[in-house]
Design a protein around this motif. Structure first.
Motif, short mmCIF file in Angstrom:
data_model
loop_
_atom_site.label_atom_id
_atom_site.label_comp_id
_atom_site.label_asym_id
_atom_site.label_seq_id
_atom_site.Cartn_x
_atom_site.Cartn_y
_atom_site.Cartn_z
N ASP A 69 8.04 5.98 -12.87
CA ASP A 69 9.22 6.79 -12.64
C ASP A 69 9.15 7.49 -11.29
O ASP A 69 10.09 7.44 -10.48
CB ASP A 69 9.38 7.81 -13.76
N ILE A 70 8.02 8.16 -11.01
CA ILE A 70 7.92 8.86 -9.72
C ILE A 70 7.80 7.86 -8.57
O ILE A 70 8.22 8.14 -7.45
CB ILE A 70 6.73 9.86 -9.71
N CYS A 71 7.24 6.69 -8.87
CA CYS A 71 7.10 5.69 -7.81
C CYS A 71 8.46 5.16 -7.37
O CYS A 71 8.73 5.02 -6.18
CB CYS A 71 6.21 4.55 -8.30
N LEU A 72 9.33 4.87 -8.33
CA LEU A 72 10.62 4.27 -8.01
C LEU A 72 11.69 5.30 -7.69
O LEU A 72 12.65 4.99 -6.99
CB LEU A 72 11.09 3.40 -9.19
N ASN A 73 11.53 6.54 -8.17
CA ASN A 73 12.58 7.53 -7.99
C ASN A 73 12.23 8.67 -7.04
O ASN A 73 13.13 9.35 -6.54
CB ASN A 73 12.98 8.13 -9.35
N VAL A 74 10.95 8.92 -6.82
CA VAL A 74 10.55 10.06 -6.00
C VAL A 74 9.95 9.61 -4.68
O VAL A 74 10.33 10.12 -3.61
CB VAL A 74 9.54 10.96 -6.77
N VAL A 75 9.02 8.66 -4.73
CA VAL A 75 8.37 8.20 -3.50
C VAL A 75 9.41 7.50 -2.63
O VAL A 75 10.08 6.57 -3.07
CB VAL A 75 7.22 7.23 -3.83
N GLN A 76 9.55 7.96 -1.41
CA GLN A 76 10.59 7.42 -0.53
C GLN A 76 10.07 6.38 0.45
O GLN A 76 10.86 5.64 1.03
CB GLN A 76 11.23 8.58 0.27
N GLU A 77 8.76 6.30 0.60
CA GLU A 77 8.20 5.36 1.57
C GLU A 77 7.90 4.03 0.87
O GLU A 77 7.18 3.99 -0.14
CB GLU A 77 6.92 5.95 2.17
N ARG A 78 8.46 2.98 1.39
CA ARG A 78 8.35 1.68 0.72
C ARG A 78 6.90 1.17 0.68
O ARG A 78 6.47 0.60 -0.30
CB ARG A 78 9.24 0.67 1.46
N GLY A 79 6.13 1.39 1.76
CA GLY A 79 4.76 0.93 1.79
C GLY A 79 3.91 1.58 0.72
O GLY A 79 3.13 0.90 0.03
N LEU A 80 4.04 2.90 0.57
CA LEU A 80 3.28 3.60 -0.47
C LEU A 80 3.71 3.14 -1.85
O LEU A 80 2.88 2.98 -2.76
CB LEU A 80 3.48 5.11 -0.31
#
Length: 1120
Positions: free
Chosen positions: A276-287
């Motif tokens: 959830d936080i990866c797809l909705n919070v993290v904004q940098e595609r590489g991370l």
């Protein structure tokens, strides 16, 4: 021991040479530091000297006292450094304000330290090994131009630059410096936040690591794994994240398995949180890619993995081989639950994957009887690609049918058909309120009908209104024919047969049938087979090549783009490019959009370079606009990889290309919530000189922030009051896109005043946005929905309302009842991934501003809201599930009452009191005169005027305006009290009721759904859409639901006759034949003769014969 009133004496002990006395002084100061820190602060130098003395036994205690003094001085950086030097004296378990502040500072410093050691990398460099731009381009461009990292010099001069850049503008890595304050990068570099990690000594860093480890251990002890994961994400430390997930798995094994099967395990919850936080919070595609790869590796290592979490990862990372391997493993297990999980996984893959991805998954599955033998065999795969028995062969055949989408589409079509609640009274009122001879009004009724019945296959409105339909000419006819594609969207079995009377005929004369209906039918064919065009792609390609008519090519290009969406087919691209180079404005706009649809999300550099070059070469604004939108579609969901293209387009002198740059921002960063994208859009919204670009910039905020709908009203509040009407319109659409289907009160409060805006197209946008937000809302969910519906119907029948606003009202009335009131507008799937078709449909729909036929694309965003249970045999059993809400909470809105319109009665003229008195006097005088003429002379009597006689005499039927005003006030009070009445009714209802399989379940209702203890149990947590059920009693007979849509087969459409008369004559003949059409015939069949008739003013059309002589008397005699 009492508290210290003064620290002067104790501070003096610090200068004593005896270490014991110094230690005693430090202990006393530490105990009472909160009250005496002001006096101690003057002796900080002495205490620091004690701390720096390596031979002093209590130097750690001195560090603690220093830390607390600096804390009181609000010098938190120094306080943290000395606290780390305090060693065992610094107790992180003590829940006081000082300890909490220092721990928070330690965490921030640790995050920045890790972030500096793990700087962000461009997504392009991370994905070097993966097929970044699709296999189609790699095979066609052997020189490696497909790889974005090779830095091939551009052969053209893009963006009207006078010199070539050092590297291709589209192939440079992200060279922007890293912003340490960005989310995911900690607070490094922010003045006053914490010391820069590079300034810390090695001993301090070591102590920091020790404190952080202690924090992690305390989190593990209480099961607070999510806190550790959150720190790991911000610190970009994959090792800590791996450790946290493995620790959760280990602790879960230690405590034993849970007895409750329905509730998710601790590890599953943690994985869900990470995703959830990866797809909705993290904004940098590489991370994001690094996190997903880590999660994917861990899931595969777990003995009982969460396959549905794996499915989300493999789709995002384009790991088609892993998806295929997992499906094969599940099928080969052989038990019923594993097979059900495999089917559910297939449904999830279809919902979230592209055609290209699904095709690759199917290619790697074992061959079955259905597979064409012409497929290229893969080397060294024959041994694994053979089913072991008949059951496996049947299972793989079923998986293929699911991955092709035929099963999902069939089930959704069945649900929409059997549950359709479209209100014909509303549609008829829209038709009657708008003059059909006006092209824009006729088109708006067509859109309203299409949206209201989208996907239901209910096209009876056309059959019942053939006379109205016959008034469609030229592009109105094109749009009306294409509406059949929206209504029959997903009708894969009969789609092409249904449109056969309209489709261009091979080896037929050009004059046969209207080219507008032929072009519209090709467009409709693409809408029916959207994102599922395997069966019609060849046909559409042949028609595109064969025809020379611009209108037919226009419809063929749109249909081809829809059917071939996201296939990345080079062959289709070459066909479209050939049409594009003919430099026809009508064709070019459609072809530019179609190229973007076919190459959706591929980031194909070669295609982008060619589109850029031609957009500068052509003189047609329509072509440039189509290519600009196409380039935005090619960069769908590419995020940082699209930055160079965005910057170049936004710097171009042509406003149409700057418009394309804004649309690229919207689609590349859709759903990401990227602060960088939002800042760019807001800057352009207030600075660009083009109204079109500013409008698009504000509107694009809705695409970027649709995962956070609550933040959009606050962001566009000031923009909605802009002096520029284009900015205000953009604000309305941003609210509609981001808050679609939510019924958000803040958005409605902003839009309601805009329905009374002085500019017609702003009112239009407000009406459409309100309908998007209010879709599937009833008065229990949002009391304002009834008022908004009445306002829409009032505005559309208002003769003084502008045409553009009425157009918006018609669209709004169709959208608010989309799909027979069984569809919502959702830009993300039930599992939280981006809904590709919906986002693309919404983006192209917004282009109706320039070209009305593109309005049909909104149907791609309509998502059926149902729970459809399917067993291991992919059959739909009859069973019930429980909804823990009151029945009226999520019920359908009531249908509109059809009132018989009474002719208004003529109001009689009021009689004034003075006139009445004059009449009375005259009557009295006449009476007196008659009496005087008689012999009898009675005493004259004058009629006495009463108070009532002085009043104005009025007829009983005369309207009393005072009473009307009271009635209106009563209506207002009633409308305001209706909400409270409904609320009381809802409160009186019993909580909890049962629903039959294949029932409407709104997105907000899903969390209240539970499955009863019984024969059928879901294999995953209930969501909307198709749910696989495990049959706990497979040996017993089962009761299945009757498939009504499958039985409803319309008779073949009659071939329309060659019509040579005027449009009116065509209507007459077709109306005469209307009675011969069977009652069960499809509206498409009944309307074929009308829509395929050649328009009266069309070039090349045959005209009706004109009499040679015009002699009335002779003709009348002959006629008799």
């Amino acid at each position: 021991m009492g508290g210290l009133t003064s620290a002067a004496g104790v501070v003096g002990y610090l200068s004593e040479p005896d270490p014991a006395i110094q230690a005693f002084a430090l202990e006393r100061l530490n105990e009472h530091i909160e009250s005496v820190w002001t006096e101690v602060s003057g002796s900080i130098g002495i205490i620091e000297a004690l701390y720096e003395d390596e031979t002093f036994s209590h130097r750690e205690l001195a560090a603690l006292v220093l830390s607390k003094v600096y804390y009181q001085l609000q010098e938190y950086n120094e306080a943290m450094v000395f606290a780390l030097g305090a060693g065992k004296y610094f107790d992180i378990e003590n829940a006081e304000e000082y300890e909490e502040t220092i721990v928070a500072k330690c965490v921030d410093t640790y995050i920045s330290l890790c972030a500096l050691h793990n700087p962000p990398k461009p997504a392009s460099s991370i994905d070097r090994t993966s097929s970044e731009f699709g296999d189609g381009m790699s095979s066609s461009n052997a020189n490696g131009a497909a790889n974005v990292n090779l830095g091939v010099g551009s052969p053209t001069t893009p963006f009207t630059q006078s010199h070539l850049p050092s590297k291709s503008l589209l192939s440079r890595d992200d060279e922007t410096t890293w912003d340490a304050s960005a989310p995911g990068g900690g607070n490094a570099g922010v003045p006053g936040a914490h010391p820069h990690p590079l300034t810390l000594s090695n001993a301090t860093k070591k102590s920091l690591q020790s404190v952080i480890r202690r924090i992690f251990r305390s989190c593990y002890e209480v099961g607070a794994y999510k806190q550790v994961v959150g720190i790991a994400v911000e610190a970009r430390n994959m090792d800590i994240m791996r450790e946290a997930i493995l620790q959760a798995t280990q602790d879960e094994k230690g405590h034993g398995k849970k007895t409750v099967v329905a509730s998710p395990s601790q590890t599953e919850e943690l994985i869900e949180y990470v995703l959830d936080i990866c797809l909705n919070v993290v904004q940098e595609r590489g991370l994001r890619n690094r996190i997903l790869k880590l999660v994917l590796g861990l899931l595969n290592d777990i003995s009982n993995p969460d396959y549905f979490a794996i499915a989300r990862c493999v789709v995002y990372l384009d790991q088609h081989s892993m998806a295929s391997d997992i499906l094969q493993q599940l099928v080969r297990k052989g038990d019923g639950r594993s097979l059900a999980v495999a089917y559910q996984l297939s449904f999830d893959l279809y919902e979230n994957g592209t055609q290209e991805f699904l095709h690759k998954v199917m290619e790697e599955l074992p061959e079955s009887d259905e597979v064409e033998k012409t497929e290229e065999p893969q080397l060294n795969r024959d041994a694994i690609r053979r089913p072991e028995n008949e059951d496996q062969k049947k299972a793989f055949a079923s998986i293929r049918s699911i991955l092709r989408g035929t099963k999902s589409i069939e089930l959704n079509l069945e649900f929409l058909f059997r549950s359709s609640r479209s209100d014909k009274a509303i549609l008829n009122k829209v038709r009657d309120s708008l003059e059909a001879r006006n092209s824009i009004f006729h088109t708006s009724v067509t859109f309203s009908n299409a949206f209201m019945n989208a996907g239901t296959t209910v096209d009876s409105f056309f059959r019942e209104n053939l006379e109205w339909l016959g008034k469609a000419v030229n592009w109105s006819k094109f749009t009306a024919t294409a509406a059949l594609g929206v209504i029959h969207r997903g009708n894969l079995g009969q789609g092409q047969k249904l449109l056969d009377p309209y489709l261009p005929k091979e080896n037929a004369n050009a004059s046969q049938g209207s080219p507008y209906s032929q072009g519209g039918s090709l467009y409709a064919l693409g809408l029916i087979y959207t994102n599922h065009g395997t069966n019609v792609l060849d046909y559409l390609q042949r028609q595109l090549k064969a025809t020379e008519d611009e209108v037919v090519k226009h419809g063929g290009a749109l249909g081809l783009g829809l059917a071939g969406m996201a296939t990345g087919s080079e062959q289709i691209y070459d066909d479209l490019k050939h049409v594009l180079y003919q430099d026809s404005a009508i064709n070019g706009e459609a072809v530019g959009t179609a190229v973007g649809l076919v190459m959706l999300g591929t980031g194909n550099v070669k295609v982008l370079e060619e589109m850029l070059q031609y957009s500068h070469d052509t003189q047609h604004e329509k072509i440039v606009r189509g290519l600009a939108l196409g380039m935005a579609l090619v960069m769908y969901a590419r995020q940082e990889a699209a930055d160079e293209l965005i910057n170049g387009l936004l710097e171009d002198a042509d406003p149409a290309l700057r418009y394309g740059g804004i649309m690229t921002v919207a689609l590349a960063y859709c759903g990401s919530g990227s602060n960088k994208a939002v800042r760019k859009l807001l800057h352009v919204a207030v600075s660009d000189v083009s109204d079109d670009v500013r409008r698009a910039a504000v509107m694009s905020l809705g695409f970027v922030l649709f995962r956070k709908p609550g933040s959009v009203p606050r962001m566009v509040e000031l923009l909605s009051e802009s002096y520029n009407p284009h900015v205000r319109y953009g604000a309305t659409m941003a609210l509609g896109i981001a808050c679609a289907g939510t019924g958000l009160d803040e958005a409605i409060d902003l839009l309601e005043p805009m329905t009374k805006d002085s500019v017609d197209f702003v009112r239009q946008g407000a009406f459409i946005a309100l309908a998007m937000i209010m879709v599937q809302q009833n008065e229990a969910l949002n009391p304002k929905v009834n008022t908004i519906r009445k306002q829409l119907q009032k505005s559309i029948s208002d003769r003084h309302e502008d045409a553009m606003a009425k157009f918006g009202c018609a669209l709004a009335l169709g959208i608010i009842d989309a799909g027979g009131r069984n569809c919502t507008i959702s830009l993300q799937t039930q599992t939280g991934n981006l809904n590709m078709a919906a986002i693309v449909g919404m983006a192209v729909f917004t282009q109706y501003w320039y070209w009305f036929p593109l309005t049909h694309f909104l149907a791609l965003a309509f998502t059926p809201t149902a729970v459809i249970g399917v067993d291991q045999d992919l059959e739909v059993p009859s069973f019930k599930f429980h909804s823990n809400t009151r029945p009226s909470m999520f019920d359908y809105p009531p249908e509109q009452e059809v009132k018989t319109e009474e002719a208004p009665e003529k109001i009689k003229t009021a009689v004034l009191s003075t006139t009445a008195q004059a009449k009375r006097r005259k009557l009295a005088k006449d009476k007196q005169a008659r009496r005087e003429s008689m012999d009898v002379d009675p005493t004259p009597t004058t009629p006495k005027a009463t108070a009532a006689d002085d009043k104005m005499e009025m007829d009983e039927d005369v309207i009393d305006t005072g009473k009307l005003a009271e009635e209106k006030d009563g209506e207002k009070d009633g409308s305001s009290s209706s909400a409270s009445a409904i609320k009381r009714k809802v409160e009186r209802e019993k909580v909890g009721y049962e629903l039959e399989n294949m029932s409407r379940v709104l997105p907000g209702q899903v969390k209240f759904i539970s499955f009863l203890e019984g024969r059928y149990q879901p294999v995953k947590k209930p969501t909307g859409g198709v749910i696989l059920l495990e049959d706990t009693q497979p040996g017993e007979s089962k009761q299945l639901l009757e498939m009504k849509a499958r039985k409803r087969t319309a008779p073949p459409a009659p071939t329309p006759r060659q019509t040579t008369g005027s449009a009116g004559a065509a209507r007459d003949t077709d109306m005469a034949d209307a009675s011969a059409v069977p009652a069960g015939a499809a509206g498409a069949a009944a309307a074929a003769g009308v829509l395929t008739a050649i328009d009266e003013d069309e070039e090349g059309a045959q005209e009706a014969p004109v009499p040679e002589e015009f002699e009335v008397s002779e003709d009348e005699g002959d006629g008799e």
